[in-house]
Design a protein around this motif. Structure first.
Motif, PDB file in Angstrom:
ATOM      1  N   TYR A   1       0.849  -1.206   0.000  1.00 39.46           N
ATOM      2  CA  TYR A   1       0.000   0.000   0.000  1.00 39.46           C
ATOM      3  C   TYR A   1       0.877   1.245   0.000  1.00 39.46           C
ATOM      4  O   TYR A   1       1.058   1.896   1.022  1.00 39.46           O
ATOM      5  CB  TYR A   1      -0.937  -0.011   1.227  1.00 39.46           C
ATOM      6  CG  TYR A   1      -1.915  -1.147   1.165  1.00 39.46           C
ATOM      7  CD1 TYR A   1      -3.088  -1.043   0.434  1.00 39.46           C
ATOM      8  CD2 TYR A   1      -1.632  -2.342   1.815  1.00 39.46           C
ATOM      9  CE1 TYR A   1      -3.978  -2.100   0.344  1.00 39.46           C
ATOM     10  CE2 TYR A   1      -2.515  -3.414   1.734  1.00 39.46           C
ATOM     11  CZ  TYR A   1      -3.679  -3.288   1.002  1.00 39.46           C
ATOM     12  OH  TYR A   1      -4.548  -4.340   0.917  1.00 39.46           O
TER      13      TYR A   1
ATOM     14  N   GLY B   1      -2.359   6.300  -0.171  1.00 36.54           N
ATOM     15  CA  GLY B   1      -3.814   6.268  -0.070  1.00 36.54           C
ATOM     16  C   GLY B   1      -4.362   5.521   1.132  1.00 36.54           C
ATOM     17  O   GLY B   1      -5.582   5.355   1.259  1.00 36.54           O
ATOM     18  N   TYR B   2      -3.456   5.093   2.022  1.00 37.11           N
ATOM     19  CA  TYR B   2      -3.875   4.326   3.196  1.00 37.11           C
ATOM     20  C   TYR B   2      -3.090   4.789   4.418  1.00 37.11           C
ATOM     21  O   TYR B   2      -2.085   5.477   4.302  1.00 37.11           O
ATOM     22  CB  TYR B   2      -3.623   2.822   2.981  1.00 37.11           C
ATOM     23  CG  TYR B   2      -4.514   2.207   1.940  1.00 37.11           C
ATOM     24  CD1 TYR B   2      -5.656   1.499   2.302  1.00 37.11           C
ATOM     25  CD2 TYR B   2      -4.227   2.349   0.574  1.00 37.11           C
ATOM     26  CE1 TYR B   2      -6.489   0.935   1.344  1.00 37.11           C
ATOM     27  CE2 TYR B   2      -5.054   1.790  -0.393  1.00 37.11           C
ATOM     28  CZ  TYR B   2      -6.175   1.075  -0.003  1.00 37.11           C
ATOM     29  OH  TYR B   2      -7.001   0.537  -0.950  1.00 37.11           O
TER      30      TYR B   2
ATOM     31  N   THR C   1     -14.295   1.850   0.301  1.00 38.38           N
ATOM     32  CA  THR C   1     -13.799   2.595   1.469  1.00 38.38           C
ATOM     33  C   THR C   1     -13.469   1.623   2.610  1.00 38.38           C
ATOM     34  O   THR C   1     -14.097   1.657   3.675  1.00 38.38           O
ATOM     35  CB  THR C   1     -14.841   3.622   1.952  1.00 38.38           C
ATOM     36  OG1 THR C   1     -16.074   2.928   2.238  1.00 38.38           O
ATOM     37  CG2 THR C   1     -15.076   4.707   0.923  1.00 38.38           C
TER      38      THR C   1
ATOM     39  N   SER D   1      -8.351   2.835   4.142  1.00 37.98           N
ATOM     40  CA  SER D   1      -8.207   3.851   3.089  1.00 37.98           C
ATOM     41  C   SER D   1      -8.371   5.249   3.672  1.00 37.98           C
ATOM     42  O   SER D   1      -9.048   5.444   4.682  1.00 37.98           O
ATOM     43  CB  SER D   1      -9.260   3.622   2.009  1.00 37.98           C
ATOM     44  OG  SER D   1     -10.560   3.823   2.558  1.00 37.98           O
ATOM     45  N   ASP D   2      -7.745   6.200   3.004  1.00 42.00           N
ATOM     46  CA  ASP D   2      -7.872   7.596   3.452  1.00 42.00           C
ATOM     47  C   ASP D   2      -9.336   8.020   3.508  1.00 42.00           C
ATOM     48  O   ASP D   2      -9.778   8.667   4.461  1.00 42.00           O
ATOM     49  CB  ASP D   2      -7.126   8.529   2.476  1.00 42.00           C
ATOM     50  CG  ASP D   2      -5.616   8.389   2.575  1.00 42.00           C
ATOM     51  OD1 ASP D   2      -5.128   7.768   3.543  1.00 42.00           O
ATOM     52  OD2 ASP D   2      -4.916   8.892   1.666  1.00 42.00           O
TER      53      ASP D   2
END
Length: 299
Positions: free
Chosen positions: A111, A114-115, A140, A158-159
């Motif tokens: 990852y 974005g995480y 999400t 996730s963000d």
């Protein structure tokens, strides 16, 4: 009466954290890694999960060795489990260096952006679980990652998933994004954990009782320890339960190894009697005397 050394996880790191350590430890780590570990604690280097985890391992082992007295228990939060296993005599330091280097690479490559992870302060566990169930979806993904205290949890994912959870607790708590760039302690890291398990070295039975921070109880065999170390990246951390387990077993002295004092703050809520202290900010001879006194009482 017993003593416990605890080792922090990602988020505790800071720039320059290796530079005051004994040269022999830095040389040992550099030789095992095949590169100069002193270059890993710059602001630029610490943007890398691999560098952060290696630094936390090296600092934890170096400072624990300075204590010169054997504790009764060790425990580590996430990456902190590796220095705990080294100090317990179950994992060779040079092997730990190589495994943690791989661990960081696997987590980072799975990852790259974005995480991450977010601490939630205020809502209780059941409230957080309800929010996660409402927000989580294939687009999400967001999971429970850590149970740190009665009113403090950490979520990972996730963000966007974390943003939605944070939005829903406004007015009833605080959401604080952590300095962790991967979604640790959830199902998203099952594949990297399996890859790490396949690369594992032979371990020994711990000479000091090792408390698993995912099981919140002691584990004693090399097979159990291998499973714990390899897969802790994809399992929920129950730090509250781990500290409670230590107290129930008679621990009355907890020393937190550097960097920082986050675990010290969390443990004070559980320790009604005894001493909870961080290595940083304390005199080395004071810490050694505390360990010695606890050992004398234990006998």
């Amino acid at each position: 009466m017993s003593s416990l050394l605890v080792f922090p996880g990602q988020g505790a790191q800071r720039v320059g954290m290796l530079h005051a350590l004994p040269a022999d430890v830095l040389e040992e780590a550099s030789e095992a890694l095949g590169e100069d570990v002193r270059l890993l604690d710059s602001a630029q280097a610490l943007a890398s999960t691999r560098a952060v985890q290696l630094c936390l391992l090296v600092v934890g082992v170096a400072c624990a060795r300075q204590l010169q007295h054997t504790p009764d228990y060790v425990a580590g939060l996430s990456i902190g489990a590796y220095p705990a296993a080294v100090i317990a005599g179950a994992l060779d330091f040079s092997d730990a260096i190589r495994l943690v280097s791989l661990r960081g690479e696997l987590m980072q490559s799975a990852y790259p952006h974005g995480y991450g992870m977010t601490a939630l302060i205020g809502p209780d566990l059941s409230t957080v679980e309800t929010l996660l169930a409402a927000v989580h979806s294939p687009d999400t993904p967001v999971y429970l990652a850590n149970i740190n205290a009665d009113n403090q949890t950490v979520i990972a994912g996730s963000d966007e998933g974390m943003r939605r959870v944070a939005e829903r607790i406004k007015g009833n708590g605080v959401a604080k994004r952590l300095a962790v760039s991967v979604p640790s302690h959830c199902a998203l890291l099952e594949a990297p954990a399996q890859a790490l398990a396949e690369a594992f070295v032979t371990l020994k039975a711990p000479r000091i009782t090792y408390l698993s921070s995912t099981r919140a109880r002691p584990i004693h065999t090399p097979e159990q320890l291998r499973d714990d170390l390899a897969f802790n990246m994809c399992r929920v951390v129950d730090w509250r339960g781990t500290v409670q387990s230590a107290v129930e077993r008679g621990v009355r002295l907890q020393i937190e190894l550097p960097p920082g004092a986050v675990l010290t703050g969390l443990s004070r809520r559980v320790f009604e009697h005894g001493t909870v202290i961080a290595f940083e900010g304390a005199r080395l001879d004071t810490l050694q005397a505390l360990l010695q006194e606890e050992a004398r009482r234990h006998r």
